[in-house]
Structure formats: structure tokens, C-alpha cells
Design a protein around this motif. Structure first.
Motif, short mmCIF file in Angstrom:
data_model
loop_
_atom_site.label_atom_id
_atom_site.label_comp_id
_atom_site.label_asym_id
_atom_site.label_seq_id
_atom_site.Cartn_x
_atom_site.Cartn_y
_atom_site.Cartn_z
N ALA A 19 19.08 -19.76 42.07
CA ALA A 19 17.69 -19.84 42.53
C ALA A 19 16.94 -18.52 42.33
N GLY A 20 17.64 -17.48 41.93
CA GLY A 20 16.99 -16.17 41.80
C GLY A 20 16.57 -15.62 43.15
N TYR A 61 24.20 -14.48 35.33
CA TYR A 61 25.07 -14.01 36.43
C TYR A 61 26.53 -13.95 35.99
N LEU A 62 26.99 -15.02 35.33
CA LEU A 62 28.41 -15.10 34.94
C LEU A 62 28.78 -13.99 33.96
N ALA A 63 27.79 -13.53 33.20
CA ALA A 63 28.04 -12.46 32.22
C ALA A 63 27.84 -11.07 32.83
N SER A 64 27.43 -11.02 34.09
CA SER A 64 27.09 -9.74 34.71
C SER A 64 28.27 -9.20 35.53
N ALA A 122 27.30 -23.97 33.83
CA ALA A 122 27.52 -22.61 33.28
C ALA A 122 26.40 -22.20 32.33
N ALA A 123 25.71 -23.19 31.74
CA ALA A 123 24.66 -22.89 30.76
C ALA A 123 23.28 -22.72 31.42
N ARG A 124 23.19 -22.96 32.72
CA ARG A 124 21.88 -22.77 33.37
C ARG A 124 21.49 -21.29 33.24
N PRO A 125 20.27 -21.00 32.79
CA PRO A 125 19.97 -19.63 32.38
C PRO A 125 20.30 -18.55 33.41
N ARG A 126 19.91 -18.76 34.68
CA ARG A 126 20.19 -17.69 35.65
C ARG A 126 21.69 -17.58 35.92
N LEU A 127 22.37 -18.72 35.90
CA LEU A 127 23.82 -18.66 36.15
C LEU A 127 24.55 -18.05 34.96
N LEU A 154 26.73 -18.51 44.06
CA LEU A 154 26.21 -19.31 42.93
C LEU A 154 24.81 -19.88 43.20
N PRO A 155 24.57 -20.56 44.33
CA PRO A 155 23.20 -21.04 44.55
C PRO A 155 22.17 -19.93 44.73
#
Ligand code: GSH
Length: 246
Positions: free
Chosen positions: A28-29, A222-225, A214-219, A23-24
Motif C-alpha cells: 500500500a506504500g 520491496y522484494l528486491a530491496s 510478486a509482480a505487483r510494482p510496490r511489492l 507485505l500489506p
């Protein structure tokens, strides 16, 4: 940041404790390779992970007892909370002060304690036995877990969040602890939908924190990937309906 991508070593088919590290890195990309999920021909697979744990691969320091462990340049480090303590400042996911870093680590260690108890709901007798071989004991253990320990841990985390202003578990910005709390709530919601549903109104801050993370853009991406493995009955959070009734 190291010049080479971080190498994360964890069991390939489950979120497990590895997810607290993914997750981190995702948020952080950061460039990282999930080594055991790579093909063996490319140096991946579980075999690659075991080479480090067995000592076949030379490590400058102690070889890891178990996954997750992280390779950053020449450094190989294990223990989820320890890895997060290392990564958080490098990924901008903890504040500057010594006090804040210690408090983040303190909370991360408390999360690790909770994780052990969560694991006990399906493995109360022995890690080496299947769940099917310890079902009556799981039911008895989980009755106490759901009735006593889950409300105690979540109530504690809720108070910590509230005392810190309600936005973040520690400090004034998002940290690895917030991301871990997201994972704890998401996992418990998967494993114990009834029990967590009954507790939800007593932990409104944690439920809202879960949604914000969950709404943080990169996360969210990720969660949808496909990189986000689905919860399943091999990992830490398992949905056995008979236990949620305990
Ligand atoms: N305290 C360690 C626990 C590590 C751990 O239990 N890893 C599991 C996977 S989640 C494992 O495979 N351990 C090997 C074993 O216990 O034999 C941490 O938080 O990282």
C-alpha cells in the motif's frame, strides 16, 4: 490512515510472522517504522519491543504476548490475523462487505493455524529447545507434515481460490489474504523445495497467485530491496535438507 507512521514491532533478523504485516504495508506504500530494526539510540532495537510486552510502556488495553504487534496512534494491537483485520480496510486491501471481511479473517486464521504447523517442522517438541536438540522428532513430524498436512492445507486453499474465480482468495480484488498466500508459497518453496515441487502441479492457482503478487510494482520493489530480509534458519521457514527428504 493514521497521521503518524504505523509502528511495527517484530524480531529484527527474520521475516517470521512479521512479514505477513510488512507485505500489506509495503504494497500500500504506507508509512511505517520497523521499530526493532532501528538503532537503540533512535528508540529502536529489541529492548524497545520488550518494553511494550513487559507492560513497562503503558498500553490502553492488554499488552502484547508476543510480536508481531502494531502501534497505530495510541492503539497497540497484537496477533497477526487481528492486525491484518485492522489494517486491511485502512490500506484498501479488503472489500467493503461484512461477509467479505469475515471471510478474509477466516482465511487469515486458517493461515495462522498452518503457520503453527509449519513452525512445528523444526520445533516439534519445545519452542525453548534448539532444532539440533529435537532433530529425530523434527524428521518424524515433518514426514507427516509434508505427506499429510501440507497437501491438505494447500489443497484447501487451492479450492478456495478456484471457487472464487482463480484470481483472488476472497472478493474481486487483491487482499491481505492474497499477500499472505504469496508468503506461504514463497516460504514453503524455500524450506521444502522438493516437497513443494512435487505438489506444484496440484496447486496451479496458488503458484500463479504467488507470481502475480510478486509482480505487483510496490511489492516487486520491496522484494528486491534490503528491507526484505532473506529467509534464514532462524525464522519460520527453514531449509534443512534432511527434513525435505522426510
Ligand atoms: N498467534 C500469534 C503468535 C505470535 C508468536 O508466536 N510470536 C513469536 C514470534 S513469530 C514470538 O516471539 N512469541 C513469543 C513467545 O511465544 O514466547 C500471531 O499469529 O501473531
Amino acid at each position: 490512515m493514521t497521521a503518524q507512521p504505523y509502528e511495527l514491532f517484530y524480531w529484527p533478523g527474520i521475516q517470521g510472522r512479521g512479514e505477513f504485516i510488512r507485505l500489506p504495508l509495503e504494497d500500500a506504500g504506507a508509512a511505517y517504522v520497523d521499530v526493532a530494526r532501528q538503532p537503540e539510540e533512535q528508540g529502536g532495537g529489541v529492548k524497545a519491543m520488550f518494553r511494550w510486552m513487559s507492560g513497562e510502556q503503558k498500553v490502553d488495553g492488554p499488552q502484547p504476548f508476543g510480536p508481531p504487534f502494531l502501534k497505530a496512534g495510541d492503539l497497540v494491537i497484537a496477533q497477526t490475523a487481528n492486525i491484518l483485520q485492522f489494517l486491511a480496510p485502512r490500506l484498501g486491501l479488503v472489500g467493503e462487505s461484512e461477509g467479505e471481511r469475515l471471510h478474509a479473517h477466516q482465511l487469515q486464521l486458517t493461515i495462522a493455524d498452518f503457520v503453527v504447523e509449519i513452525h512445528g517442522t523444526h520445533h516439534p517438541i519445545a519452542v525453548s529447545l534448539y532444532y539440533d536438540d529435537q532433530k529425530p522428532e523434527s524428521k518424524r513430524y515433518t514426514g507427516h507434515f509434508v505427506g499429510e498436512r501440507m497437501p491438505k492445507f494447500l489443497g484447501y486453499f487451492e479450492k478456495v481460490l478456484e471457487k472464487n474465480g482463480g484470481e483472488h482468495m476472497v472478493g474481486r480484488a487483491v487482499s491481505t489474504v492474497d499477500l499472505s498466500m504469496f508468503q506461504i508459497i514463497a516460504g514453503l518453496e524455500y524450506a521444502f523445495p522438493r516437497a513443494l515441487g512435487a505438489l506444484a502441479e496440484r496447486i496451479p492457482g496458488l503458484m500463479a497467485l504467488r507470481d502475480r503478487v510478486a509482480a505487483r510494482p510496490r511489492l516487486a520493489a520491496y522484494l528486491a530491496s534490503p528491507r526484505r530480509l532473506p529467509f534464514n534458519e532462524h525464522g519460520l521457514f527453514r531449509r534443512y535438507p534432511e527434513l525435505d527428504e522426510a
